[in-house]
Design a protein around this motif. Structure first.
Motif, short mmCIF file in Angstrom:
data_model
loop_
_atom_site.label_atom_id
_atom_site.label_comp_id
_atom_site.label_asym_id
_atom_site.label_seq_id
_atom_site.Cartn_x
_atom_site.Cartn_y
_atom_site.Cartn_z
N UNK A 194 -5.84 9.03 -21.07
CA UNK A 194 -4.87 8.32 -21.90
C UNK A 194 -4.92 6.82 -21.65
N UNK A 195 -6.02 6.35 -21.07
CA UNK A 195 -6.22 4.92 -20.90
C UNK A 195 -5.56 4.33 -19.67
N UNK A 196 -5.26 5.17 -18.68
CA UNK A 196 -4.63 4.68 -17.47
C UNK A 196 -5.54 3.78 -16.65
N UNK A 197 -4.91 2.91 -15.87
CA UNK A 197 -5.63 2.02 -14.96
C UNK A 197 -5.28 2.39 -13.52
N UNK A 198 -6.21 2.23 -12.63
CA UNK A 198 -5.96 2.62 -11.25
C UNK A 198 -4.99 1.66 -10.56
N UNK A 199 -3.95 2.23 -9.99
CA UNK A 199 -3.02 1.47 -9.16
C UNK A 199 -3.52 1.61 -7.73
N UNK A 200 -4.25 0.63 -7.27
CA UNK A 200 -4.92 0.74 -5.98
C UNK A 200 -4.15 0.20 -4.80
N UNK A 201 -2.88 -0.14 -4.98
CA UNK A 201 -2.10 -0.68 -3.88
C UNK A 201 -1.93 0.37 -2.79
N UNK A 202 -2.02 -0.03 -1.52
CA UNK A 202 -1.80 0.94 -0.44
C UNK A 202 -0.35 1.40 -0.40
N UNK A 203 -0.15 2.68 -0.08
CA UNK A 203 1.19 3.25 0.02
C UNK A 203 1.62 3.23 1.48
N UNK A 204 2.63 2.40 1.77
CA UNK A 204 3.09 2.25 3.15
C UNK A 204 4.62 2.21 3.23
N UNK A 205 5.29 2.59 2.14
CA UNK A 205 6.73 2.38 2.10
C UNK A 205 7.46 3.14 3.20
N UNK A 206 7.07 4.37 3.46
CA UNK A 206 7.80 5.17 4.44
C UNK A 206 7.69 4.56 5.84
N UNK A 207 6.48 4.24 6.25
CA UNK A 207 6.34 3.71 7.62
C UNK A 207 6.86 2.28 7.73
N UNK A 208 6.86 1.53 6.63
CA UNK A 208 7.39 0.17 6.68
C UNK A 208 8.92 0.15 6.56
N UNK A 209 9.51 1.29 6.26
CA UNK A 209 10.96 1.41 6.20
C UNK A 209 11.39 2.60 7.06
N UNK A 210 10.90 2.61 8.25
CA UNK A 210 11.10 3.74 9.16
C UNK A 210 12.56 4.09 9.34
N UNK A 211 13.42 3.10 9.43
CA UNK A 211 14.83 3.35 9.68
C UNK A 211 15.52 4.12 8.56
N UNK A 212 14.90 4.16 7.37
CA UNK A 212 15.51 4.86 6.24
C UNK A 212 15.25 6.36 6.26
N UNK A 213 14.39 6.82 7.17
CA UNK A 213 13.99 8.21 7.21
C UNK A 213 14.32 8.81 8.57
N UNK A 214 15.29 9.72 8.60
CA UNK A 214 15.72 10.30 9.87
C UNK A 214 14.56 10.96 10.62
N UNK A 215 13.68 11.63 9.91
CA UNK A 215 12.58 12.34 10.57
C UNK A 215 11.63 11.39 11.28
#
Length: 298
Positions: free
Chosen positions: A169-190
């Motif tokens: 459908x003509x999508x483009x690759x979103x190549x940004x690295x996914x780091x949200x969870x580890x960069x916001x560690x305090x937001x995740x109890x686990x």
């Protein structure tokens, strides 16, 4: 914007519990009428036009989701084990057909549709949820959960549960690295547990280079006629380190207009959007477009 970043991520990161052996089981007792509700939905689906020989699977999913319209939105449903002091590295299977967040609505609709197509019951439904929610279909602790929805799509595509149609459908690759969870560690109890934190970090790095084919917001109107009822929609975001902020299902009613069937935080209940899909995405702050996955019978 239909859902806050904090609410979506709290659910997406959700949490966890002692590993359960044997047949799939829920950590919390599901609402007492959930089994009866599932049986009723399965009977209705199997008697509907969607069940006709050779019919596409998307209408099964859409009809299942329409049964959920009006059910209340519920955040953090997978975190309750941690709130009760459970082990941060484990993960129970939590099931609920009476209330939903955006992701559990999608998973439940697909699981109900597959259960109906197979003529199964509660155990089949539980297994269908489990094999979508966890990497490779195996529930092996908190880190085995598909916390980033783009990985949910990629993992499901590898196993024949969905087909990623973003590229066609003509999508483009979103190549940004996914780091949200580890960069916001305090937001995740686990993630207070160092071993779990390292495991999630490893999963994030493993996703580097995995394509995420996103149809940009401005191109959605031009391809909406090729999006089918029941397609899974994930709404991309410009938030650093994060792939999507909301999910739902494509819905084309009798008027032929493409809308979104979803569980929004802001309306408080499962609904079909009043706005068209292009309008809906255009109104989301920091939206970048949509990922699209076509559900398969699996």
């Amino acid at each position: 914007m239909t859902i806050s970043r904090r609410s979506f991520l709290a659910r997406a990161a959700a949490s966890a519990a002692a590993a359960l052996a044997g047949a799939p089981a829920a950590l919390h007792a599901s609402p007492p009428d959930d089994r009866a509700r599932l049986a009723e939905w399965v009977r209705a689906l199997r008697a509907s036009p969607a069940a006709a020989e050779g019919a596409p699977f998307g209408p099964w999913v859409s009809r299942a989701a329409q049964r959920m319209i009006g059910a209340p939105y519920a955040a953090h449903t997978l975190e309750q084990y941690l709130d009760a002091g459970g082990s941060p590295g484990a993960e129970p299977l939590t099931l609920d057909l009476a209330r939903f967040d955006c992701v559990s609505l999608v998973e439940s609709a697909l699981a109900v549709a597959r259960t109906a197509a197979a003529g199964g019951g509660w155990d089949r439904f539980a297994r269908e949820v489990e094999r979508m929610r966890y990497r490779g279909g195996r529930r092996e602790g908190y880190a085995s959960r598909l916390h980033y929805f783009s990985e949910w799509i990629a993992d499901g595509a590898r196993r024949g549960l969905v087909r990623d149609v973003g590229a066609e459908l003509g999508g483009e690759n979103d190549g940004r690295p996914l780091r949200f969870m580890t960069e916001h560690r305090a937001s995740y109890a686990a993630l207070r547990d160092d071993a779990v934190f390292r495991a999630i970090g490893g999963r994030e790095r493993a996703l580097d280079g995995v394509p995420r084919m996103l149809v940009p917001t401005e191109r959605i109107a031009g391809v909406q006629d090729r999006i089918q009822t029941g397609d899974v929609l994930a709404f991309g975001t410009a938030i650093p380190g994060l792939d999507v902020t909301h999910t739902g299902l494509a819905h084309r009613g009798g008027d032929g207009v493409l809308r979104v069937l979803h569980a929004p935080l802001s309306g408080g209940a499962v609904e079909i959007s009043r706005s068209t899909l292009p309008e809906y995405v255009g109104a989301i702050r920091r939206a970048t477009g949509i990922l699209i996955a076509r559900p398969l019978r699996g």
